[in-house]
Design an enzyme around this catalytic site. Structure first.
Site, PDB file in Angstrom:
ATOM      1  N   GLU A 192       3.617  -5.345  -7.077  1.00 41.37           N
ATOM      2  CA  GLU A 192       3.145  -6.574  -6.438  1.00 41.37           C
ATOM      3  C   GLU A 192       3.912  -6.845  -5.152  1.00 41.37           C
ATOM      4  OE1 GLU A 192       2.166 -11.260  -7.361  1.00 41.37           O
ATOM      5  OE2 GLU A 192       3.475 -10.169  -8.737  1.00 41.37           O
ATOM      6  N   GLY A 212       0.223 -12.418  -4.455  1.00 43.69           N
ATOM      7  CA  GLY A 212      -0.523 -11.684  -5.470  1.00 43.69           C
ATOM      8  C   GLY A 212      -1.293 -12.629  -6.359  1.00 43.69           C
ATOM      9  N   HIS A 255       1.298   1.939 -17.576  1.00 43.25           N
ATOM     10  CA  HIS A 255       2.552   2.680 -17.542  1.00 43.25           C
ATOM     11  C   HIS A 255       2.336   3.959 -18.348  1.00 43.25           C
ATOM     12  CE1 HIS A 255       4.045  -1.061 -15.999  1.00 43.25           C
ATOM     13  NE2 HIS A 255       3.806  -1.684 -17.143  1.00 43.25           N
ATOM     14  N   VAL A 256       2.572   5.102 -17.717  1.00 45.19           N
ATOM     15  CA  VAL A 256       2.237   6.363 -18.368  1.00 45.19           C
ATOM     16  C   VAL A 256       3.449   7.224 -18.712  1.00 45.19           C
ATOM     17  CG1 VAL A 256      -0.072   6.418 -17.375  1.00 45.19           C
ATOM     18  CG2 VAL A 256       1.806   7.498 -16.137  1.00 45.19           C
ATOM     19  N   GLY A 306     -10.031  -7.520   3.501  1.00 44.90           N
ATOM     20  CA  GLY A 306     -10.931  -8.594   3.884  1.00 44.90           C
ATOM     21  C   GLY A 306     -10.152  -9.660   4.639  1.00 44.90           C
ATOM     22  N   SER A 307     -10.833 -10.710   5.052  1.00 46.84           N
ATOM     23  CA  SER A 307     -10.139 -11.761   5.799  1.00 46.84           C
ATOM     24  C   SER A 307      -9.249 -12.612   4.904  1.00 46.84           C
ATOM     25  CB  SER A 307     -11.152 -12.644   6.532  1.00 46.84           C
ATOM     26  OG  SER A 307     -12.046 -13.238   5.607  1.00 46.84           O
TER      27      SER A 307
END
Length: 162
Positions: A85, A103, A110-111, A130-131
């Site tokens: 974030e 955010g 999580h791997v 985007g705006s």
């Protein structure tokens, strides 16, 4: 036997891509000054942010230590999400000077675990500009280059000056 005809149609997009590539560096120096000016989550967890050669990417690094690990000695999943974030927020802020970028959605998987003492690197790549909304894909890898977490971050761009 009748031969099939192949018709090729080229479709132009109705709107140009919202992401423009100027081949400039995404310079985050001014954002780093703000981050390092007073205590905050980024500094508390040991995050460092870096400019990248592309104008739609950003990087961050964080050493796994007592500030961001679980009691078991592994990187906390929450710290990984915070790293994602924050790197996306730094990048959005660099793209929108004078705006506050926050955010509003963070979703990740999580791997692989990371042990204390290792360093993780987060690489954020813009998916949509985007705006008022930016969407980032953030991949976090360990020092061996193995994928640790894959995170999608959506930032809201607040136009008022900060």
């Amino acid at each position: 036997m009748e031969r099939a005809r192949i018709l090729t149609v080229r479709i132009k997009p109705l709107h140009p891509s919202p992401i423009t590539h100027h081949h400039d560096t995404l310079n985050i120096d001014s954002i780093n000054e703000i981050i390092n000016s007073k205590p905050n989550l980024s500094t508390a967890l040991g995050m460092e942010f870096f400019s990248t050669p592309e104008d739609d990417t950003c990087m961050a690094r964080m050493k796994v230590d007592e500030r961001n690990r679980q009691p078991f000695g592994f990187l906390s999943g929450g710290a990984s999400l915070a790293l994602a974030e924050n790197v996306a927020g730094v990048a959005s802020s660099a793209l929108c000077p004078g705006c506050a970028c926050v955010g509003i959605e963070v979703s990740g998987s999580h791997v692989k675990a990371v042990s204390e003492g290792d360093t993780v690197t987060a690489y954020a790549r813009m998916l949509h500009k985007g705006s008022t909304l930016h969407v980032w894909q953030v991949d976090i890898r360990n020092s061996s280059g193995d994928l640790i977490s894959s995170v999608r971050v959506t930032n809201y761009v607040i136009k008022s000056k900060i």
